[in-house]
Design a protein around this motif. Structure first.
Motif, PDB file in Angstrom:
ATOM      1  N   PRO A 237     -19.249   5.196  41.105  1.00 49.85           N
ATOM      2  CA  PRO A 237     -18.008   5.552  40.379  1.00 49.85           C
ATOM      3  C   PRO A 237     -17.055   4.361  40.221  1.00 49.85           C
ATOM      4  CG  PRO A 237     -18.548   7.212  42.037  1.00 49.85           C
ATOM      5  CD  PRO A 237     -19.482   6.090  42.262  1.00 49.85           C
ATOM      6  N   GLN A 238     -16.950   3.560  41.280  1.00 49.91           N
ATOM      7  CA  GLN A 238     -16.068   2.388  41.206  1.00 49.91           C
ATOM      8  C   GLN A 238     -16.552   1.424  40.136  1.00 49.91           C
ATOM      9  OE1 GLN A 238     -13.419   2.332  43.022  1.00 49.91           O
ATOM     10  NE2 GLN A 238     -12.606   0.250  42.964  1.00 49.91           N
ATOM     11  N   ALA A 239     -17.885   1.254  40.036  1.00 48.06           N
ATOM     12  CA  ALA A 239     -18.432   0.348  39.028  1.00 48.06           C
ATOM     13  C   ALA A 239     -18.154   0.862  37.622  1.00 48.06           C
ATOM     14  CB  ALA A 239     -19.932   0.173  39.257  1.00 48.06           C
ATOM     15  N   ARG A 240     -18.378   2.191  37.414  1.00 46.17           N
ATOM     16  CA  ARG A 240     -18.117   2.751  36.079  1.00 46.17           C
ATOM     17  C   ARG A 240     -16.635   2.658  35.729  1.00 46.17           C
ATOM     18  NH1 ARG A 240     -21.997   6.553  37.710  1.00 46.17           N
ATOM     19  NH2 ARG A 240     -20.374   7.988  38.392  1.00 46.17           N
ATOM     20  N   ASP A 241     -15.773   2.893  36.751  1.00 43.32           N
ATOM     21  CA  ASP A 241     -14.336   2.849  36.483  1.00 43.32           C
ATOM     22  C   ASP A 241     -13.888   1.439  36.088  1.00 43.32           C
ATOM     23  OD1 ASP A 241     -11.811   4.272  36.490  1.00 43.32           O
ATOM     24  OD2 ASP A 241     -11.293   3.027  38.219  1.00 43.32           O
ATOM     25  N   GLY A 242     -14.564   0.406  36.642  1.00 43.01           N
ATOM     26  CA  GLY A 242     -14.209  -0.975  36.304  1.00 43.01           C
ATOM     27  C   GLY A 242     -15.009  -1.540  35.150  1.00 43.01           C
ATOM     28  N   GLY A 243     -15.902  -0.751  34.575  1.00 39.97           N
ATOM     29  CA  GLY A 243     -16.700  -1.251  33.452  1.00 39.97           C
ATOM     30  C   GLY A 243     -17.713  -2.296  33.877  1.00 39.97           C
ATOM     31  N   VAL A 244     -18.251  -2.158  35.112  1.00 39.74           N
ATOM     32  CA  VAL A 244     -19.184  -3.139  35.644  1.00 39.74           C
ATOM     33  C   VAL A 244     -20.556  -2.486  35.800  1.00 39.74           C
ATOM     34  CG1 VAL A 244     -19.747  -4.619  37.623  1.00 39.74           C
ATOM     35  CG2 VAL A 244     -17.374  -4.383  36.864  1.00 39.74           C
ATOM     36  N   VAL A 245     -21.585  -3.206  35.375  1.00 38.32           N
ATOM     37  CA  VAL A 245     -22.962  -2.736  35.495  1.00 38.32           C
ATOM     38  C   VAL A 245     -23.588  -3.441  36.697  1.00 38.32           C
ATOM     39  CG1 VAL A 245     -25.229  -2.617  34.414  1.00 38.32           C
ATOM     40  CG2 VAL A 245     -23.155  -2.322  33.028  1.00 38.32           C
ATOM     41  N   VAL A 246     -24.109  -2.647  37.654  1.00 36.63           N
ATOM     42  CA  VAL A 246     -24.752  -3.205  38.836  1.00 36.63           C
ATOM     43  C   VAL A 246     -26.259  -3.170  38.616  1.00 36.63           C
ATOM     44  CG1 VAL A 246     -25.061  -3.047  41.326  1.00 36.63           C
ATOM     45  CG2 VAL A 246     -22.865  -2.412  40.294  1.00 36.63           C
ATOM     46  N   GLU A 247     -26.873  -4.342  38.585  1.00 35.53           N
ATOM     47  CA  GLU A 247     -28.315  -4.461  38.401  1.00 35.53           C
ATOM     48  C   GLU A 247     -28.964  -4.630  39.762  1.00 35.53           C
ATOM     49  OE1 GLU A 247     -31.601  -7.599  36.573  1.00 35.53           O
ATOM     50  OE2 GLU A 247     -29.452  -7.900  36.235  1.00 35.53           O
ATOM     51  N   ALA A 248     -29.938  -3.781  40.089  1.00 32.38           N
ATOM     52  CA  ALA A 248     -30.616  -3.826  41.377  1.00 32.38           C
ATOM     53  C   ALA A 248     -32.038  -4.339  41.183  1.00 32.38           C
ATOM     54  CB  ALA A 248     -30.637  -2.448  42.028  1.00 32.38           C
ATOM     55  N   ALA A 249     -32.398  -5.336  41.986  1.00 29.85           N
ATOM     56  CA  ALA A 249     -33.758  -5.891  41.952  1.00 29.85           C
ATOM     57  C   ALA A 249     -34.301  -5.845  43.366  1.00 29.85           C
ATOM     58  CB  ALA A 249     -33.733  -7.318  41.404  1.00 29.85           C
ATOM     59  N   VAL A 250     -34.620  -4.628  43.808  1.00 25.05           N
ATOM     60  CA  VAL A 250     -35.135  -4.425  45.164  1.00 25.05           C
ATOM     61  C   VAL A 250     -36.564  -3.897  45.035  1.00 25.05           C
ATOM     62  CG1 VAL A 250     -34.792  -3.275  47.378  1.00 25.05           C
ATOM     63  CG2 VAL A 250     -32.814  -3.916  45.974  1.00 25.05           C
ATOM     64  N   PRO A 251     -37.564  -4.726  45.266  1.00 26.86           N
ATOM     65  CA  PRO A 251     -38.948  -4.280  45.096  1.00 26.86           C
ATOM     66  C   PRO A 251     -39.285  -3.148  46.067  1.00 26.86           C
ATOM     67  CG  PRO A 251     -38.816  -6.667  45.297  1.00 26.86           C
ATOM     68  CD  PRO A 251     -37.478  -6.128  45.650  1.00 26.86           C
ATOM     69  N   ALA A 252     -40.192  -2.277  45.618  1.00 26.56           N
ATOM     70  CA  ALA A 252     -40.649  -1.199  46.500  1.00 26.56           C
ATOM     71  C   ALA A 252     -41.525  -1.778  47.610  1.00 26.56           C
ATOM     72  CB  ALA A 252     -41.434  -0.156  45.684  1.00 26.56           C
ATOM     73  N   GLY A 253     -41.538  -1.095  48.732  1.00 23.47           N
ATOM     74  CA  GLY A 253     -42.386  -1.515  49.835  1.00 23.47           C
ATOM     75  C   GLY A 253     -41.841  -2.697  50.603  1.00 23.47           C
ATOM     76  N   MET A 254     -40.534  -2.922  50.596  1.00 20.30           N
ATOM     77  CA  MET A 254     -39.956  -4.009  51.377  1.00 20.30           C
ATOM     78  C   MET A 254     -40.157  -3.728  52.868  1.00 20.30           C
ATOM     79  SD  MET A 254     -38.646  -6.232  49.322  1.00 20.30           S
ATOM     80  CE  MET A 254     -37.486  -7.142  50.295  1.00 20.30           C
ATOM     81  N   PRO A 255     -40.411  -4.753  53.688  1.00 20.01           N
ATOM     82  CA  PRO A 255     -40.628  -4.521  55.119  1.00 20.01           C
ATOM     83  C   PRO A 255     -39.364  -3.977  55.777  1.00 20.01           C
ATOM     84  CG  PRO A 255     -40.428  -6.859  54.665  1.00 20.01           C
ATOM     85  CD  PRO A 255     -40.525  -6.188  53.341  1.00 20.01           C
ATOM     86  N   ALA A 256     -39.570  -3.173  56.827  1.00 20.03           N
ATOM     87  CA  ALA A 256     -38.441  -2.582  57.540  1.00 20.03           C
ATOM     88  C   ALA A 256     -37.722  -3.654  58.361  1.00 20.03           C
ATOM     89  CB  ALA A 256     -38.928  -1.468  58.459  1.00 20.03           C
ATOM     90  N   VAL A 257     -36.423  -3.420  58.592  1.00 21.39           N
ATOM     91  CA  VAL A 257     -35.611  -4.339  59.374  1.00 21.39           C
ATOM     92  C   VAL A 257     -35.056  -3.608  60.585  1.00 21.39           C
ATOM     93  CG1 VAL A 257     -34.992  -5.698  57.354  1.00 21.39           C
ATOM     94  CG2 VAL A 257     -33.521  -3.807  58.034  1.00 21.39           C
ATOM     95  N   SER A 258     -34.535  -4.390  61.546  1.00 24.74           N
ATOM     96  CA  SER A 258     -33.899  -3.816  62.732  1.00 24.74           C
ATOM     97  C   SER A 258     -32.421  -3.624  62.446  1.00 24.74           C
ATOM     98  CB  SER A 258     -34.065  -4.752  63.933  1.00 24.74           C
ATOM     99  OG  SER A 258     -35.411  -4.772  64.347  1.00 24.74           O
ATOM    100  N   GLY A 259     -31.896  -2.447  62.799  1.00 26.52           N
ATOM    101  CA  GLY A 259     -30.473  -2.225  62.589  1.00 26.52           C
ATOM    102  C   GLY A 259     -30.124  -0.763  62.676  1.00 26.52           C
ATOM    103  N   ASN A 260     -29.013  -0.396  62.028  1.00 24.31           N
ATOM    104  CA  ASN A 260     -28.531   0.973  61.954  1.00 24.31           C
ATOM    105  C   ASN A 260     -28.228   1.269  60.496  1.00 24.31           C
ATOM    106  OD1 ASN A 260     -25.930   2.843  61.884  1.00 24.31           O
ATOM    107  ND2 ASN A 260     -27.105   3.389  63.723  1.00 24.31           N
ATOM    108  N   ALA A 261     -28.848   2.306  59.963  1.00 29.12           N
ATOM    109  CA  ALA A 261     -28.771   2.571  58.522  1.00 29.12           C
ATOM    110  C   ALA A 261     -27.325   2.771  58.070  1.00 29.12           C
ATOM    111  CB  ALA A 261     -29.626   3.785  58.175  1.00 29.12           C
ATOM    112  N   VAL A 262     -26.544   3.558  58.819  1.00 26.97           N
ATOM    113  CA  VAL A 262     -25.161   3.850  58.388  1.00 26.97           C
ATOM    114  C   VAL A 262     -24.335   2.578  58.396  1.00 26.97           C
ATOM    115  CG1 VAL A 262     -23.076   5.133  58.967  1.00 26.97           C
ATOM    116  CG2 VAL A 262     -25.319   6.235  59.182  1.00 26.97           C
TER     117      VAL A 262
END
Length: 604
Positions: free
Chosen positions: A461-486
């Motif tokens: 919503p913030q992107a649409r409100d500012g007229g900004v297009v967010v392009e995502a280039a995240v390939p499928a099957g990326m290896p898992a990382v250590s951390g906390n999702a939230v």
């Protein structure tokens, strides 16, 4: 009692120290005086030897001007100074005598001081044609019949000792014969032997020395009349004698027991006169060996005194040792107990402080979440209100179609209504999950693609409100990382919001998020098209509560907390300028060990 023993110990220590110092100083001083006397004797012996060497060097050439003047060719030239044949014969004769005698140069001056013939008549820098009437050796010879003078040659620039003799004929003077003697072999001999020996003229200026550091330095401060005399005679032509530092601070009348400092080293210096020139012969030996031996003897005497006093005090100390040992043992046990209790209190205080710090950190992280939601509040309201309005219209249309028994239209409107409800539910679910205060716990397996997708849904919503297009280039099957999702989601929401706001404020509309991975870890880059980060701001970027936004727009905690959250899981955050303008935020995350191990097993 312990206080009394301590006072006695201090008093005995003071008395022993004074006694040891007195013995060491007395022995050292006596040794110094004895060694200084020996050094004075050695310097005196060296002066005697050097005096004989100097006198022998001068005596070799003392009568050379008189002998040369007796030759008829010299008299003929002075009687007929215009005769080229007479001058040529005199030149050849002087050259031959120079080569045989070993003198540096020989030359003849007329009554005006001009050189008529010289042994170097056909060499560069010949004396022929030069006038030396200003030299004292010429004026002395004209006045007294002979002269002697040491100076730097004004023609050749080479120093030498000038011996002169007046040539008379028929009761009247014809000219002056000059023999220039090179005395540098003496300085070469002194230098080769490592001797600190030198010769100074009558005014106290050193003109010959085995150590180049002494050369052309006065023994003492020169008065203005002496400096003027040296300049008028051009005795040391090309040398600024007035600017040279004196070797000693004494007066010109001092002759014995001088101490000079050369390059930080002290030397004992003695002088002896050389007549009839009024010169002073100097010899010096370093004082450091004398001082070192005196210090060694003084130290040895002090050590012997310490051993003697120590032996006397040892018995007394043994009697006190047992009693003091018991007292000290009790004192040590009491101090250990006190220190243990203090350490226990300190450990407890640190635990409480760490707990309070963790609680404060969690509150700051939650505050940062709420601040991010506050920054997106208008866009979120718009995101929810738009489906609600559309849902109201859809349900109204479905009611009308139901009255008209248009079953197909009713079904289509109800499907649209359910789609809008799912859209609102998904948005509310992401917001509820993001704003929850879940404790971090240990690192877990995190799918970075799902984290980025959830973050993109929240900032959409913030992107649409500012007229900004967010392009995502995240390939499928990326290896898992250590951390906390939230918490990782919170990091990417903060970075995406900053990128969207920077791009919108610059009047651009493109933000790109891309992820790559290799064996060393996973990297996520968020590139905006903003105005970039100034260098002054870059230095304070991760400072808590630092913000470039207007008051009330931001808490200034987003980047500081984001870096802290990443570092908890072994990650990192840095910024770099983007080509063409803007900034790239680079998040580095470690791969989860279990997933990395599984990948290695599959490869094997």
């Amino acid at each position: 009692m312990r206080g009394s023993i301590r006072r006695q110990h201090v008093l005995l220590t003071i008395v022993a120290t004074v006694l040891v110092c007195a013995v060491a100083l007395g022995a050292g001083w006596l040794a110094y005086l004895r060694q200084l006397g020996e050094l004075e004797r050695q310097v005196g012996d060296r002066l005697t030897l050097n005096l004989r060497a100097v006198e022998s060097e001068i005596e070799r050439f003392r009568y050379l001007p008189d002998v040369v003047g007796q030759d008829r060719r010299i008299a003929d030239m002075l009687l007929e100074p215009q005769s080229r044949d007479a001058i040529a014969a005199a030149n050849l004769y002087l050259e031959a005598v120079r080569d045989v005698s070993g003198a540096d140069e020989l030359y003849v001056l007329d009554l005006s001081g001009e050189t008529l013939a010289a042994s170097n008549w056909q060499e560069p820098g010949s004396f022929v044609g030069h006038n030396y009437a200003f030299r004292p050796y010429f004026t002395d010879a004209m006045a007294r019949g002979n002269g002697r003078f040491y100076a730097v040659g004004v023609t050749t620039g080479k120093p030498g000792y000038f011996l002169t003799s007046r040539l008379d004929h028929g009761g009247r003077p014809l000219g002056v014969v000059v023999a220039k003697v090179d005395m540098s072999p003496l300085s070469v001999t002194w230098a080769a032997a490592g001797e600190m020996s030198a010769i100074a003229d009558g005014e106290g200026v050193v003109f010959l020395s085995g150590d180049p550091r002494w050369l052309y330095r006065p023994m003492h401060n020169l008065d203005t009349d002496t400096v003027a005399l040296l300049q008028a005679q051009r005795r040391y032509d090309g040398v600024d004698i007035a600017a040279a530092a004196p070797l000693t601070g004494g007066s010109a009348d001092d002759r014995e027991g001088l101490t000079v400092d050369v390059s930080g080293e002290s030397y004992r210096l003695r002088l002896r006169g050389i007549e009839p020139d009024g010169w002073q012969l100097l010899s010096a030996l370093p004082l450091e060996p004398v001082r070192r031996e005196a210090m060694q003897i003084g130290g040895l005497a002090g050590l012997v005194s310490i051993l003697a006093i120590g032996a006397l005090l040892l018995a007394r100390q043994r009697r006190q040792y047992v009693r003091l040992k018991l007292d000290q043992h009790a004192t040590l046990e009491r101090r250990v107990a006190e220190r243990t209790e203090a350490l226990a209190r300190e450990v407890e205080e640190r635990r409480r402080a760490e707990a309070e710090l963790r609680a404060t950190q969690e509150n700051l992280i939650h505050a940062a979440k709420l601040a991010a939601l506050g920054r997106m509040s208008a866009a979120i309201v718009h995101e929810v209100s738009q489906p609600l309005s559309a849902l109201d219209n859809t349900l109204a249309a479905a009611g009308l179609h139901a009255e008209r028994s248009a079953t197909g239209e009713v079904q289509r409107n109800l499907s649209n209504a359910r789609r809008l409800l799912r859209r609102m539910q998904r948005t509310v679910k992401h917001l509820r999950t993001f704003s929850s205060r879940r404790e971090p716990g240990p690192p877990e397996v995190v799918d970075i693609g799902g984290v980025i997708e959830a973050a993109l849904d929240i900032v959409a919503p913030q992107a649409r409100d500012g007229g900004v297009v967010v392009e995502a280039a995240v390939p499928a099957g990326m290896p898992a990382v250590s951390g906390n999702a939230v918490r990782l989601e919170q990091v990417f929401i903060n970075l995406l919001l900053n990128a969207i706001e920077a791009t919108a404020s610059a009047g651009n509309n493109g933000v790109r998020i891309a992820a790559t991975a290799d064996d060393s870890g996973l990297a996520v880059e968020i590139a905006d098209q903003g105005r970039g980060i100034p260098e002054a701001v870059m230095e304070r970027l991760f400072e808590p509560f630092f913000t470039t936004k207007q008051t009330g727009e931001s808490l200034g905690l987003g980047l500081s907390i984001s870096r802290t959250l990443l570092e908890e899981f072994g990650g990192a955050l840095r910024f770099a300028p983007r080509e063409g303008g803007g900034t790239i935020a680079i998040v580095s995350l470690p791969l989860h060990p279990m997933r990395t191990m599984a990948k290695q097993t599959e490869s094997a």
